[in-house]
Scaffold this active site. Structure first.
Site, PDB file in Angstrom:
ATOM      1  N   ASN A   1      41.892  43.911 -33.982  1.00  0.00           N
ATOM      2  CA  ASN A   1      42.637  42.678 -34.308  1.00  0.00           C
ATOM      3  C   ASN A   1      42.981  41.839 -33.087  1.00  0.00           C
ATOM      4  O   ASN A   1      43.978  41.119 -33.083  1.00  0.00           O
ATOM      5  CB  ASN A   1      43.925  42.998 -35.082  1.00  0.00           C
ATOM      6  CG  ASN A   1      43.628  43.807 -36.322  1.00  0.00           C
ATOM      7  OD1 ASN A   1      42.690  43.476 -37.063  1.00  0.00           O
ATOM      8  ND2 ASN A   1      44.365  44.863 -36.541  1.00  0.00           N
ATOM      9  N   ARG A   2      42.181  41.972 -32.053  1.00  0.00           N
ATOM     10  CA  ARG A   2      42.365  41.182 -30.829  1.00  0.00           C
ATOM     11  C   ARG A   2      43.695  41.457 -30.115  1.00  0.00           C
ATOM     12  O   ARG A   2      44.109  40.695 -29.267  1.00  0.00           O
ATOM     13  CB  ARG A   2      42.236  39.665 -31.121  1.00  0.00           C
ATOM     14  CG  ARG A   2      40.841  39.281 -31.669  1.00  0.00           C
ATOM     15  CD  ARG A   2      39.762  39.541 -30.615  1.00  0.00           C
ATOM     16  NE  ARG A   2      38.430  39.116 -31.029  1.00  0.00           N
ATOM     17  CZ  ARG A   2      37.454  39.936 -31.434  1.00  0.00           C
ATOM     18  NH1 ARG A   2      37.667  41.235 -31.532  1.00  0.00           N
ATOM     19  NH2 ARG A   2      36.272  39.458 -31.716  1.00  0.00           N
ATOM     20  N   LEU A   3      44.354  42.561 -30.493  1.00  0.00           N
ATOM     21  CA  LEU A   3      45.596  42.917 -29.786  1.00  0.00           C
ATOM     22  C   LEU A   3      45.251  43.879 -28.641  1.00  0.00           C
ATOM     23  O   LEU A   3      45.658  45.050 -28.632  1.00  0.00           O
ATOM     24  CB  LEU A   3      46.611  43.541 -30.754  1.00  0.00           C
ATOM     25  CG  LEU A   3      47.188  42.571 -31.776  1.00  0.00           C
ATOM     26  CD1 LEU A   3      48.285  43.250 -32.600  1.00  0.00           C
ATOM     27  CD2 LEU A   3      47.787  41.340 -31.090  1.00  0.00           C
TER      28      LEU A   3
END
Ligand SMILES: Cc1cc2nc3c(=O)[nH]c(=O)nc-3n(C[C@H](O)[C@H](O)[C@H](O)COP(=O)(O)O)c2cc1C
Length: 215
Positions: free
Chosen positions: A192-194
């Protein structure tokens, strides 16, 4: 021509990087990551890195070189001191190194100051190189315009003849740079691009300040 790449997507899921688990010295984390990438992930040249310099024309320029050694002091690569990067470093020693290890979904970005290593160290490394690479270093005025490939091949042949049976001596304009880091960022891709980003910054007392950055 047009090519839409907006559907190129990948979820990064291979690891995590937590503040509670990192060592106080970033070189130790670099060593850990380097070993893991070398041992467990598909990477052709784990030691390939980009070196960015600020050029005499004011533009930054990146190019790939091979990392040949790292210690607590920093990172060593070899090149032609008269090359475009050599001239840039002579004017401004601030450089940036970066590694992208796609198999491990990891990136390391190192800001630092480049300095020439001692002549005897460059001699030692030069002597360890295969003869073809040694003569190659003599042939190429790296980054200079050359009329055609034949010029290089003729020069190579002439030097091979001239040096037959003789030791190849390192030219003074070829040698190593040590990049002493002032900042090292470790990036681990996450879902999730975290992504995890941990940055080490060298303080005036030579301790490293460690912080998490937003992805
Ligand atoms: C995988 C790879 C490894 C390279 N290793 C080196 C190296 O160790 N030293 C070097 O001077 N150039 C190396 N090069 C070539 C550089 O990318 C670059 O073309 C050259 O150093 C000239 O750069 P400059 O004109 O910006 O100074 C390598 C290129 C690649 C793709």
């Amino acid at each position: 021509m047009e090519k839409d790449l907006s559907k190129y997507r990948k979820s990064y899921e291979k690891g995590a990087l937590l503040l509670t688990e990192v060592p106080e010295n970033p070189l130790e984390l670099f060593q850990k990551w380097f070993h893991e990438v070398d041992a467990f992930f598909i990477e052709d040249e784990t030691n390939a890195m980009t070196v960015s310099t600020i050029g005499l024309d004011g533009y930054p320029k990146n190019r790939v070189v091979l990392l040949k050694k790292y210690t607590y002091e920093g990172f060593i690569f070899y090149t032609n001191y008269n090359s475009e990067k050599g001239k840039a470093i002579a004017m401004n020693p601030n450089v940036c190194l970066s590694f992208f290890w796609h198999g491990a979904e990891r990136q390391v970005i190192i800001k630092g100051k480049a300095e020439k290593i001692a002549e005897n160290l460059s001699d030692g490394y030069f002597e360890s190189r295969p003869r073809g690479s040694q003569i190659g270093a003599l042939v190429s005025n790296q980054s200079e315009v050359v009329e055609n490939r034949e010029v290089l091949e003729n020069k190579l042949k002439a030097l091979e003849d001239e040096l037959e049976g003789k030791e190849v001596i390192r030219p003074k304009h070829w040698g190593g740079y040590l990049v002493r880091p002032v900042e090292i960022e470790f990036w681990q891709g996450r879902p999730n691009r975290l992504h995890d980003r941990i940055r080490y910054k060298l303080q005036e007392d030579y301790d490293w300040k460690i912080e998490r950055l937003s992805p």
